[in-house]
Design a protein around this motif. Sequence first.
Motif, PDB file in Angstrom:
ATOM      1  N   GLN A  19       0.905  -1.366  -0.189  1.00 38.46           N
ATOM      2  CA  GLN A  19       0.030  -0.048   0.051  1.00 38.46           C
ATOM      3  C   GLN A  19       0.945   1.081  -0.156  1.00 38.46           C
ATOM      4  N   PHE A  54       3.526   2.299  -1.468  1.00 35.19           N
ATOM      5  CA  PHE A  54       4.231   2.727  -2.583  1.00 35.19           C
ATOM      6  C   PHE A  54       3.459   4.135  -3.328  1.00 35.19           C
ATOM      7  N   LYS A  55       2.025   3.724  -3.305  1.00 40.96           N
ATOM      8  CA  LYS A  55       1.098   4.976  -3.886  1.00 40.96           C
ATOM      9  C   LYS A  55       0.544   5.539  -2.759  1.00 40.96           C
ATOM     10  N   ARG A  56       0.089   4.993  -1.783  1.00 36.94           N
ATOM     11  CA  ARG A  56      -0.753   5.562  -0.761  1.00 36.94           C
ATOM     12  C   ARG A  56      -0.010   5.310   0.826  1.00 36.94           C
ATOM     13  N   PHE A 103      -3.426   1.738  -5.609  1.00 40.42           N
ATOM     14  CA  PHE A 103      -2.363   1.887  -6.837  1.00 40.42           C
ATOM     15  C   PHE A 103      -2.583   3.143  -7.243  1.00 40.42           C
ATOM     16  N   TYR A 104      -3.200   3.955  -6.806  1.00 38.91           N
ATOM     17  CA  TYR A 104      -3.287   5.487  -7.210  1.00 38.91           C
ATOM     18  C   TYR A 104      -2.933   6.615  -6.154  1.00 38.91           C
ATOM     19  N   SER A 105      -2.241   7.479  -6.612  1.00 41.71           N
ATOM     20  CA  SER A 105      -1.861   8.642  -5.396  1.00 41.71           C
ATOM     21  C   SER A 105      -2.986   9.604  -5.456  1.00 41.71           C
TER      22      SER A 105
END
Length: 284
Positions: free
Chosen positions: A178, A180-182, A267-269
């Motif tokens: 988790q 990596f993006k969030r 998977f999305y900032s």
Amino acid sequence: MADWYDKYLTVYGKPFGEVPREVIDGTRERLAALQSSQPVASIVVIAYNEETHLQACLWAISEIKCKYPVEIIGVDNDSSDRTAEVYQQAGIPHYTEYQHSCGYARRCGLQHARGRYYFDVDSDTLYPPQYYELMLEQLIRPGVVAVSATWSYFPDGHHSRLGLKLFELCRDLFLWVQHFKRPELSVRGLVFAYDADYGRREEYRVDIIRGEDGSMALALKKYGKIKFVRDRRCRAITGYGTVGSRSLWQSFFHHVKIQGRGLSRIFYSRDHYEDREDNLVSRQ
């Protein structure tokens, strides 16, 4: 083989009146020796009715090994037990925050902290001796605005060591994916530290029931990287208060279920939260 925290467990969970005098006096002397008039970091211990845990937490802090100058301060969230007396006997500066919530308590600590870096400390949690030094070494690196670590639960008669290890392995793996993006979703307040100057620009949210530290992490992302420290020497240990009335595995699957409703979001900032109505203080 003895664990590093075993001696602190001799007073963890005990009423303050049952704590040996030599433990109280020794903690006070060591904390006084640690206090710096020009701290690089502020170690801020918040507590609400934590008489039975606070002394053990402060005892562990008094024995830290840290080459950087620090200050240790406390925030009593208007407790009704002997929490304030524990702070007084420890001899550290402490402040009373009369509005109840972790957000208010952490905000109070941030307002009084003098260090460039701010360490969140929960009073029911014990921190290993090298925790602050190793976390600071990551935090002072160029481009890093905050750090967060991992944590374990005390083994007890209701939880096997193997079960705890499996639970923590699964949880840590999920938090690792988790982050990596969030990264803000993987931050937990009991093992969180950040640049206090940037923190004061953003302030803690006090309009939500839970998630004040994740919200702070989210706000800090625009200033730099949130670094996750996986070194086991930084692994704190705590009780089961964060689990609530559920078992560890019930808690884990409950969070998986919640995350699974919108799993793709990890998977999305994101640069803002969509607040849930049941987590807003004003709507309770």
